[in-house]
Scaffold this active site. Structure first.
Site, PDB file in Angstrom:
ATOM      1  CB  THR A 202      -3.950  -7.554   3.707  1.00 56.35           C
ATOM      2  OG1 THR A 202      -3.898  -6.247   3.267  1.00 56.35           O
ATOM      3  CG2 THR A 202      -3.835  -8.319   2.331  1.00 56.35           C
ATOM      4  NE  ARG A 230      -0.861   1.561  -2.182  1.00 56.11           N
ATOM      5  CZ  ARG A 230      -1.157   0.504  -1.579  1.00 56.11           C
ATOM      6  NH1 ARG A 230      -2.433  -0.137  -0.837  1.00 56.11           N
ATOM      7  NH2 ARG A 230      -0.057   0.019  -0.847  1.00 56.11           N
ATOM      8  CB  VAL A 231      -3.970   0.008  -7.325  1.00 57.88           C
ATOM      9  CG1 VAL A 231      -4.275  -1.578  -7.364  1.00 57.88           C
ATOM     10  CG2 VAL A 231      -5.125   0.623  -7.648  1.00 57.88           C
ATOM     11  N   GLY A 232      -2.641  -1.276  -4.367  1.00 54.18           N
ATOM     12  CA  GLY A 232      -1.518  -1.796  -3.811  1.00 54.18           C
ATOM     13  C   GLY A 232      -1.074  -3.178  -4.734  1.00 54.18           C
ATOM     14  CG  ASP A 233       0.796  -6.042  -2.057  1.00 55.59           C
ATOM     15  OD1 ASP A 233       0.407  -5.187  -1.528  1.00 55.59           O
ATOM     16  OD2 ASP A 233       1.103  -7.325  -1.744  1.00 55.59           O
ATOM     17  N   GLY A 256       2.557  -2.616  -0.150  1.00 47.33           N
ATOM     18  CA  GLY A 256       2.425  -3.211  -1.252  1.00 47.33           C
ATOM     19  C   GLY A 256       3.324  -2.706  -2.290  1.00 47.33           C
TER      20      GLY A 256
END
Ligand code: ASP
Length: 339
Positions: A202, A230-233, A256
């Site tokens: 990232t 899926r969504v991370g931080d 995340g």
């Protein structure tokens, strides 16, 4: 006479963007290109040189913006776009694959002077999600747009969409195949995200401009083998990105889910605001104590910058691509714990 006047005013030009009475501040920029299992033995000298050169180019691109008096947000977006356009990092072009072999990108930006922010999540056809995140902040009353809604918004902003094939890199594809094989061996039909080496990558940036304003941005493909949707931080304010002139600006990288549950970056800001801790103390506590206690070692890191130009880059993984240009104009790039 006019010529003389222009000549006399010329030296004042860089200060012209500052409000009356404001002094020019020192400028600084700090970036990461992901934390993870980055070990010397896994890296060829050529590969290492490429990482260092691309990080350097990104930092210099952002720094050039700051030098000419642009806002810190411009610097963050310009620097992050360099890494998004490179196949080396897990953002934009070099993003990792989901469990079903797609690319889904998350990104966000935040501005420290007014706490304005914008983000996008699970976008599949935008080459530079960081620029789209900025447009969400500037052109909509919202903070986060996801999936098709984010893509439709990109079209209204005149952004050219790219096919999924734009994001194909053999290295990321092989990483997914390896992970899928591992899942089959262990009878895990759902998959476990990102446990292979170099799963991370990232990118993130924080900058301080001549007006004394902070900004930050983060962009990612998430974790290899993540579930679709899926969504991370990274696109979540206070989790993977945060900026407040009163405390600090920063970007996180790591698993995340832990950053979301700990509200990791906002926690750093709160420790500074309510306990009076320095950025260094708060960031080290959060990454090397709280995150380790809660999630274990090897789970991530972050970069941050305060209004006095203090820079931090803590991580609890073997390595983290990272670097800065500080208020003395000194450029530093590091990958491993020691260099
Ligand atoms: N934090 C990112 C995510 O979980 C991954 C990373 O930083 O490498 O989506």
């Amino acid at each position: 006479m006019i010529k003389r006047l222009i000549f006399l005013l010329a030296p004042l030009a860089p200060l012209a963007i500052l409000p009356a009475g404001a002094a020019a501040h020192d400028i600084a920029i700090v970036m990461h290109g992901g934390a993870g299992t980055i070990e010397r033995g896994d890296m060829t000298p050529q590969m290492e040189a490429k990482y260092r050169a691309t990080m350097t180019r990104a930092l210099k691109t952002g720094y050039a913006e700051l030098k000419k008096g642009s806002p810190s947000l411009d610097a963050c977006v310009a620097a992050i776009e360099v890494l998004e356009n490179s196949p080396l990092f897990n953002a934009g072009k070099g993003a990792v694959f989901t469990h079903n072999g797609q690319v889904e990108l998350d990104a966000a930006v935040m501005r420290g002077k007014d706490l304005r922010a914008g983000g996008v999540a699970a976008v599949q056809h935008v080459a530079n999600p960081i620029a789209l995140a900025r447009l969400v902040m500037e052109k909509t009353p919202h903070v986060l747009l996801v999936g098709q809604g984010a893509t439709d918004f990109a079209i209204t902003q005149g952004i050219d969409l790219v096919p999924q094939s734009y994001f194909f890199t053999q290295r990321r594809w092989d990483a997914l195949q390896k992970q899928l094989k591992e899942d089959r061996k262990k009878s895990r039909p759902e998959g476990i995200p990102g446990t292979e080496k170099n799963a991370f990558g990232t990118v993130g940036c924080a900058a301080l401009d001549k007006g004394g304003n902070l900004a930050a941005g983060t962009s990612t493909g998430g974790l290899t083998n993540k579930r679709f949707g899926r969504v991370g931080d990274s696109p979540l304010i206070g989790d993977g990105v945060y900026a407040d002139n009163e405390t600090f600006a920063g970007s996180g990288t790591g698993v995340g889910e832990f950053y979301i549950r700990l509200n990791l970056l906002k926690d750093i800001s709160d420790l500074m605001a309510y306990k009076g801790w320095s950025l260094e103390k708060a960031a080290n506590y959060e990454v090397n104590e709280k995150l380790v206690k809660f999630a274990g070692k090897g789970t991530g890191g972050m970069i941050g910058l305060d209004r006095n130009g203090n820079i931090v880059m803590p991580f609890n993984t073997p390595g983290m691509y990272r670097g800065y240009i500080n208020t003395d104009g000194k450029l530093v790039i590091r990958i491993y714990a020691d260099e």
